[in-house]
Design a protein around this motif. Structure first.
Motif, PDB file in Angstrom:
ATOM      1  N   ASN A 142       2.680   1.334  -3.529  1.00 32.45           N
ATOM      2  CA  ASN A 142       1.854   1.587  -4.722  1.00 32.45           C
ATOM      3  C   ASN A 142       0.975   2.817  -4.589  1.00 32.45           C
ATOM      4  O   ASN A 142       0.743   3.531  -5.570  1.00 32.45           O
ATOM      5  CB  ASN A 142       0.982   0.358  -5.024  1.00 32.45           C
ATOM      6  CG  ASN A 142       1.833  -0.851  -5.384  1.00 32.45           C
ATOM      7  OD1 ASN A 142       2.865  -0.721  -6.025  1.00 32.45           O
ATOM      8  ND2 ASN A 142       1.410  -2.016  -4.932  1.00 32.45           N
ATOM      9  N   GLU A 143       0.440   3.078  -3.389  1.00 36.87           N
ATOM     10  CA  GLU A 143      -0.479   4.202  -3.204  1.00 36.87           C
ATOM     11  C   GLU A 143       0.228   5.428  -2.621  1.00 36.87           C
ATOM     12  O   GLU A 143      -0.376   6.485  -2.519  1.00 36.87           O
ATOM     13  CB  GLU A 143      -1.641   3.799  -2.285  1.00 36.87           C
ATOM     14  CG  GLU A 143      -2.408   2.546  -2.727  1.00 36.87           C
ATOM     15  CD  GLU A 143      -3.088   2.738  -4.069  1.00 36.87           C
ATOM     16  OE1 GLU A 143      -3.561   3.857  -4.347  1.00 36.87           O
ATOM     17  OE2 GLU A 143      -3.119   1.766  -4.854  1.00 36.87           O
ATOM     18  N   LEU A 170       0.839  -1.198   0.000  1.00 34.57           N
ATOM     19  CA  LEU A 170       0.000   0.000   0.000  1.00 34.57           C
ATOM     20  C   LEU A 170       0.880   1.256   0.000  1.00 34.57           C
ATOM     21  O   LEU A 170       0.659   2.201  -0.762  1.00 34.57           O
ATOM     22  CB  LEU A 170      -0.898  -0.030   1.243  1.00 34.57           C
ATOM     23  CG  LEU A 170      -2.265   0.648   1.184  1.00 34.57           C
ATOM     24  CD1 LEU A 170      -3.081   0.129   0.018  1.00 34.57           C
ATOM     25  CD2 LEU A 170      -3.016   0.455   2.499  1.00 34.57           C
TER      26      LEU A 170
END
Lengths: 98, 172
Positions: free
Chosen positions: A63-64, A60
């Motif tokens: 990627n985010e 997370l």
């Protein structure tokens, strides 16, 4: 009777503070330096997440750009953020946006 | 340098003399950088090593820093110096064998991270790579700058491999 009422008031006040106030959260931010394996290892050893959850949170972040890794009182979150900075992770705390 | 491997309760790695001296020098440089730091905002490396705990409030960030930065900075200096110390070379030896217990390994992981953060920040490293190494001369940097960046990036990549091996050795 009055004594009981007072104590109830006190309890109510504490209850309001804990239930109605938005909690604080610790956010770990992505950076181009830290290794996925290292971040996962920190999430497991420091926060006690199992491998699956540590991996999910690390991905997370990767990627985010960020992930909430803990929530609770401001003092607890300040301890977590300092610990993350000790590991070299980029972390901040704030009131939960939700 | 074949990386760290498990040896009983410890982890062990063998470094060539030049590699050991390079890493010890970098560790000492990071220790000095942190120990001699000025105000926040003076150096992007230090801003990354000792970041603000609050993003949305400069006041809260400064207040928090007043209470925590001194101890955090001291810990980082101590970790970096621990790396330098465990790489001490004896005269005449061709390599250095480093044996770390769990506590030493923790110091190494933290200090390797700080050294890599320092190099990565100086390089302007992003998820896409290093801007100066893009080639084509459009970056505006001189050939010398590009050479320097290439060398720094090679060292950075080597330290990434060292750290990766240490994480896996500790986390068997």
């Amino acid at each position: 009777m009055a004594d009981t009422l007072e104590r109830t008031d006190e309890r109510t006040e504490q209850w309001q503070q804990t239930v109605l106030e938005r909690p604080w959260v610790t956010i770990v931010w992505n950076d181009p330096v830290n290794l996925v394996s290292y971040v996962e290892w920190i999430f497991r050893t420091y926060f006690g997440f199992d491998r699956t959850e540590a991996h999910r949170l690390t991905m997370l972040v990767h990627n985010e750009g960020k992930a909430v890794v803990a929530s609770g009182t401001r003092e607890e979150m300040e301890r977590h953020v300092t610990a993350m900075h000790g590991f070299g992770l980029w972390a901040t705390l704030q009131k939960d946006e939700a | 340098m074949n990386g760290f491997r498990r040896s009983g309760d410890d982890v062990v790695a063998k470094f060539g003399l030049e590699d050991a001296e390079l890493l010890a020098t970098l560790a000492r440089q990071v220790a000095v950088l942190i120990a001699d730091r000025g105000e926040p905002g003076d150096d992007p490396v230090l801003d990354r090593l000792l970041p603000d705990a609050y993003r949305d409030s400069a006041e809260d960030a400064a207040e928090f820093r007043r209470f925590t930065e001194s101890e955090l900075g001291d810990q980082k200096v101590a970790n970096a110096l621990a790396i330098a110390e465990s790489l001490d070379t004896s005269p005449g030896s061709k390599n250095v064998t480093v044996r770390l217990d769990a506590g030493d390994a923790m110091s190494w992981l933290r200090a390797l991270t700080d050294i890599r953060l320092a190099l990565g920040t100086r390089l302007g490293l992003t998820d896409e790579g290093v801007p100066d190494l893009g080639g084509g001369g459009s970056g505006g940097g001189s050939e010398h700058d590009a050479d320097q960046s290439a060398l720094t990036y090679a060292i950075y990549s080597w330290l990434s491999a060292v750290q990766e091996s240490l994480v896996h050795a500790v986390d068997r």
